[in-house]
Design an enzyme around this catalytic site. Sequence first.
Site, PDB file in Angstrom:
ATOM      1  N   GLU A 227       0.886  -1.173   0.000  1.00  0.00           N
ATOM      2  CA  GLU A 227       0.000   0.000   0.000  1.00  0.00           C
ATOM      3  C   GLU A 227       0.918   1.215   0.000  1.00  0.00           C
ATOM      4  O   GLU A 227       1.489   1.555   1.034  1.00  0.00           O
ATOM      5  CB  GLU A 227      -0.863   0.027   1.269  1.00  0.00           C
ATOM      6  CG  GLU A 227      -1.710  -1.197   1.495  1.00  0.00           C
ATOM      7  CD  GLU A 227      -2.990  -1.166   0.681  1.00  0.00           C
ATOM      8  OE1 GLU A 227      -3.207  -0.195  -0.072  1.00  0.00           O
ATOM      9  OE2 GLU A 227      -3.763  -2.115   0.796  1.00  0.00           O
ATOM     10  N   CYS A 261      -2.350   9.062   2.742  1.00  0.00           N
ATOM     11  CA  CYS A 261      -2.119   8.580   1.375  1.00  0.00           C
ATOM     12  C   CYS A 261      -3.311   8.875   0.478  1.00  0.00           C
ATOM     13  O   CYS A 261      -3.143   9.192  -0.683  1.00  0.00           O
ATOM     14  CB  CYS A 261      -1.773   7.101   1.393  1.00  0.00           C
ATOM     15  SG  CYS A 261      -2.937   6.121   2.324  1.00  0.00           S
TER      16      CYS A 261
END
Length: 458
Positions: A227, A261
Site C-alpha cells: 500500500e 495517502c
Amino acid sequence: MSDALVSVNPATLEELGRTPVTTVDELDRLAQAADAASRAWRDDHDRRRRLLAACSFTIMDHQQELAGLLAAEQGKSLAEASGEVWISARYFAHLARLDRPHAVDAPPAPGRTARLVHRPYGVVAAVVPWNFPVFLLAAKAAPALAAGNAVLAKPAESVSLVVGRFVELLNRVLPEGVLSVVHGDAAVGQALVGHRLVRKVSFTGSTAVGRAIMRQAADTVTPVTLELGGNDPAILLDDADVATAAARLATSAYFNAGQMCVAPKRAYVPEQLVDEFCEAFAAAAGAMVVGDPTAPGVTMGPLHNAAQLDVVRTLLEKALADGAELVHGGGRGTDLPGHFLEPTLLRGCTDAMGVVADEQFGPVFPVVGYRDLDEVLAVVNGQEFGLGASVWGRDVGRATEVAGRVEAGSVWVNQHNALEVELPFGGVKGSGFGREGGLPGLEEFLQVTVLSVKETVA
Ligand code: NAP
Ligand code: MG
C-alpha cells in the site's frame, strides 16, 4: 543503529520517552515464538473470532489513553486520534464477524472430488508508517490474525510508544506469541522482511521503501502486499455543487495535516468555477484551529517531522516562484516550536509544478483550472500513482460515468476518502497492489491448497 529510539512530540519538540531497539537475536526469538504460536492459533477458528471481538472491546476501553498518546507522538488532533482508535476497534470487530472462505468445492469431474482449502501463511510481517500507525497496524493485524496467522509488527521508529502500547493492550487478550512488535529503523525492517520464518509481508508506506521491500522479498520468494503513496485528484465537473465540494475536499485535504495517502492532493476545476471554489475552500481552511494537537478545540496539529515539513515548504515555495497564487495560509499559524504549517491554498497551478505532479503529503492544496475534461483525464491517467480519486457533479449518472474512466483503486463520486472497513482499499500502478478491507483484505493473508481425491483406489 542506536540502542533506544527517542520519541519526540512534533508540536513542542519535547522528548516523550524511549523504546529499546529490537536486536537481531530478539527478532529471531520473537519469530520462533510466533511460528510456534501460529500452529495452535490457525486451527481454532471460533476462539479466534471470540478473541478478535475481545480485542475490539479492549481497544475501546483504552480509547482515551491511546488517543492521547497518538496525538502527542504523531501530531494529529485529539478528535482525529480518537477516531483512529475507534476505527481500529471497528476493524477487529469486523474481522471477528467476517467468515473466511474455509474450503470450497472445486468444479465436479468424473471420478474425483476436489476442494480448495484456504490456509494461513504462518508468520506474517506488518510494516507500517507514522501517519496512521494504530489504524494501519489494525488493518493488517486484524485480517492476518483472523486468517490464522501470527503477526510481527514493525512501526516507523518515531511512533514506537503508541504502537508498543497498542500491541501490549492487545496482548492482554491474545495468546502469547501471535502478535509481537519489533522496534527499530530501516535495518530492523530489513531484518524482519528477510527473516526465514516470515512467509508474507504486508507493507504500507512510501513507494521507494515499497520497491526496496519487494526487491528484498524476491530473494526468499516471499509474497508482498504493498500500500504505497498517492496523489489523488479531485475533478469538479461544470455542474458541481461547488460550495459543498470545496467544504468536503478541504476537510479531507487537511485531515491529519494532509499526511494521508488518500487525501485529495489537487483539484481540477472548470475555469469559470475557480473563484467560487477557492472562496469556499479558503473559508473552510480559515475555520481550522492550528496548535498543540492535545489541546481541546485544536483541529490541526504540526507535520510529523522536520523532513516532511521541509518537503512541503519546498514544494510551496517553488510553486509560488513559478507563478502560483497564494489564496490562504502559508505561515506557521502558532508560536509553538514544532513542525507547523497552516492550512494553505494555491490557485493558478499547473501540472508542471511539483506541488501538483508529486505527492506533497502536507497541508498545501493546489487548484488547477481546466477547459477540457478529456485532457484532465489523460493527464491523471498518465501519471504514476493510482490510489484514490473523486469526481463531483450534480448529474450523478454523468459523474459516475466520468469516475469509471479514472484509473485508481478507489474512485468516489461527490465524496473523497470515504473509507469503509467492509470495502477493499488499495492502489493500482505505482500506488501498489493487494487490498485491505472486506473479503479481499482477508484473502491477502490466505493461500489456496487444492485437495484432489481420486475416488477409485484400484
Ligand atoms: P516509509 O519511509 O516508507 O516507511 C514505512 C515503514 O517502513 C517504516 O516502518 C520504516 O521504518 C520502514 N522501512 C523503511 N525502510 C525499510 C526497509 N528497507 N525495509 C523494511 N522496512 C523499512 O514511510 P513513512 O515515512 O513512515 O510514511 C510516509 C509515506 O507513506 C508517504 O509516502 C505515504 O504516501 C505513504 N503511505 C501510504 C499509505 C497507503 O495506504 N498507500 C498509507 C500511509 C502512508 P523507519 O521509519 O523506522 O525507518
Ligand atoms: Mg520513515
